[in-house]
Write an enzyme that holds these catalytic residues in place. Sequence first.
Site, PDB file in Angstrom:
ATOM      1  N   ASN A   3       0.787  -1.226   0.077  1.00 35.30           N
ATOM      2  CA  ASN A   3       0.021  -0.162   0.101  1.00 35.30           C
ATOM      3  C   ASN A   3       0.942   1.246  -0.137  1.00 35.30           C
ATOM      4  OD1 ASN A   3      -1.854   1.974   0.680  1.00 35.30           O
ATOM      5  ND2 ASN A   3      -2.404   1.322   2.602  1.00 35.30           N
ATOM      6  N   TRP A   4       0.939   1.840  -1.257  1.00 38.35           N
ATOM      7  CA  TRP A   4       1.948   2.980  -1.350  1.00 38.35           C
ATOM      8  C   TRP A   4       1.379   4.297  -0.529  1.00 38.35           C
ATOM      9  CZ3 TRP A   4       4.191   3.029  -6.958  1.00 38.35           C
ATOM     10  CH2 TRP A   4       4.849   2.053  -7.371  1.00 38.35           C
ATOM     11  N   LYS A   5      -0.017   4.342  -0.225  1.00 40.52           N
ATOM     12  CA  LYS A   5      -0.618   5.516   0.304  1.00 40.52           C
ATOM     13  C   LYS A   5      -0.381   6.556  -0.567  1.00 40.52           C
ATOM     14  CE  LYS A   5      -0.053   3.297   4.739  1.00 40.52           C
ATOM     15  NZ  LYS A   5      -0.029   3.198   6.105  1.00 40.52           N
ATOM     16  N   HIS A  63      -9.382   1.261   5.431  1.00 32.63           N
ATOM     17  CA  HIS A  63      -8.193   1.401   5.735  1.00 32.63           C
ATOM     18  C   HIS A  63      -8.502   2.327   6.984  1.00 32.63           C
ATOM     19  CE1 HIS A  63      -3.943   2.824   6.502  1.00 32.63           C
ATOM     20  NE2 HIS A  63      -3.659   1.677   5.982  1.00 32.63           N
ATOM     21  N   GLU A  88      -6.563   4.739   8.091  1.00 32.47           N
ATOM     22  CA  GLU A  88      -6.372   6.303   7.631  1.00 32.47           C
ATOM     23  C   GLU A  88      -7.601   6.859   7.036  1.00 32.47           C
ATOM     24  OE1 GLU A  88      -2.553   5.643   5.672  1.00 32.47           O
ATOM     25  OE2 GLU A  88      -1.621   5.217   7.424  1.00 32.47           O
ATOM     26  N   GLU A 113      -5.161  -5.127  10.806  1.00 41.41           N
ATOM     27  CA  GLU A 113      -4.138  -4.147  11.058  1.00 41.41           C
ATOM     28  C   GLU A 113      -4.467  -3.464  12.188  1.00 41.41           C
ATOM     29  OE1 GLU A 113      -1.873  -2.900   7.108  1.00 41.41           O
ATOM     30  OE2 GLU A 113      -4.088  -1.585   7.332  1.00 41.41           O
ATOM     31  N   GLY A 143       2.786   2.079  10.872  1.00 40.94           N
ATOM     32  CA  GLY A 143       3.883   3.074  10.653  1.00 40.94           C
ATOM     33  C   GLY A 143       4.594   3.608  11.870  1.00 40.94           C
ATOM     34  N   SER A 184       3.652  -1.869  10.454  1.00 49.13           N
ATOM     35  CA  SER A 184       5.155  -2.124  10.421  1.00 49.13           C
ATOM     36  C   SER A 184       5.660  -3.391  10.283  1.00 49.13           C
ATOM     37  CB  SER A 184       5.388  -1.677  11.988  1.00 49.13           C
ATOM     38  OG  SER A 184       5.024  -0.359  12.123  1.00 49.13           O
ATOM     39  N   GLY A 199       2.929  -1.226   4.370  1.00 51.69           N
ATOM     40  CA  GLY A 199       2.988   0.245   3.959  1.00 51.69           C
ATOM     41  C   GLY A 199       4.264   0.669   3.691  1.00 51.69           C
ATOM     42  N   GLY A 200       5.102   1.354   4.610  1.00 49.74           N
ATOM     43  CA  GLY A 200       6.386   1.859   4.496  1.00 49.74           C
ATOM     44  C   GLY A 200       7.417   0.917   3.823  1.00 49.74           C
TER      45      GLY A 200
HETATM   46  P1  PGA Z   1       2.964   0.302   7.538  1.00 53.17           P
HETATM   47  O1  PGA Z   1       1.434   0.404   7.120  1.00 53.17           O
HETATM   48  O2  PGA Z   1       3.576  -0.972   6.970  1.00 53.17           O
HETATM   49  O3  PGA Z   1       3.708   1.441   7.256  1.00 53.17           O
HETATM   50  O4  PGA Z   1       2.919   0.135   9.215  1.00 53.17           O
HETATM   51  C1  PGA Z   1       0.563  -0.667   6.744  1.00 53.17           C
HETATM   52  C2  PGA Z   1      -0.713   0.087   6.173  1.00 53.17           C
HETATM   53  O5  PGA Z   1      -1.216   1.224   6.567  1.00 53.17           O
HETATM   54  O6  PGA Z   1      -1.281  -0.832   5.468  1.00 53.17           O
END
Ligand code: PGA
Length: 257
Positions: free
Chosen positions: A13-15, A101, A103, A171, A177, A217, A238-239
């Site tokens: 997930n590149w956000k 998600h 966020e 998640e 993050g 993470s 994510g990251g």
């Molecule tokens: P993260 O993000 O791996 O940076 O913790 C995961 C996500 O939000 O899907």
Amino acid sequence: MASKKPIPLVVGNWKMNPSTLAEAKRLVVQLRTLARKFTPDVSVVVVPPSIYLSDLTRLSPSGRLQFGVQNVWPGSTGAQTGEISVSMASSCGATYVIIGHSERRASGETDEQIAAKYQSVAASKLTPILCVGEATRDPSGDYYAVVETQLTRALAGSKKAQLKRTVIAYEPVWAIGTGQTSTPADVEEMRLFIDKCLTKLFDRATARAVRVLYGGSVNQKNATELFIHGGVDGFLVGGASLRSAEFARIVASVSST
Ligand code: PGA
């Protein structure tokens, strides 16, 4: 007869990254080369900002890398400024859609909106990735009720066949993050709990068909342990998905090769 284990799935997930189309293309070209080693043992999905989607899908015509979008609006066309529909995503090469998600939930997305989005994706040929997870972990275990409520509100009333194609991403919000991760034992416990909830909502055979990912993470150091002892079918990353070599190591950690 024991059911066959599904092919592991790793989703990046590149956000809202990277900041230019040129950088996004570079990343896909790197991933395309790395993905050759692992597919078809692992399904690898890249979820970029949707404005990049058409350009990026053209870079991987073989389908070794699949693509998704981070959100959709239910309905096919209409007066919804800034939104995209399932058919738009599909016509630009997406095969997966992330829904709910944390966020987006944090910026006001409601359970009702998530349920409507789930219904519209589930009714299409795209694969929904429904995100659930608690904001905090309390010692009394209330986080289980949070996850059950999110699942029930999003999925109640769906057809069994739709659920079987659905991916659930567990998640925990506190792990996203932050560099903090669930322990493999906690992930396994939650996976079993999700199976139990889905069995209650549908039935055992339907619940067993659903793939469950862990996200929060995930990195090259913790992925192997989380996969082997967490009992999940892969990861939502994510990251670390923005660093091609690290993402490839995470993919390698779920691959049987
Ligand atoms: P993260 O993000 O791996 O940076 O913790 C995961 C996500 O939000 O899907």
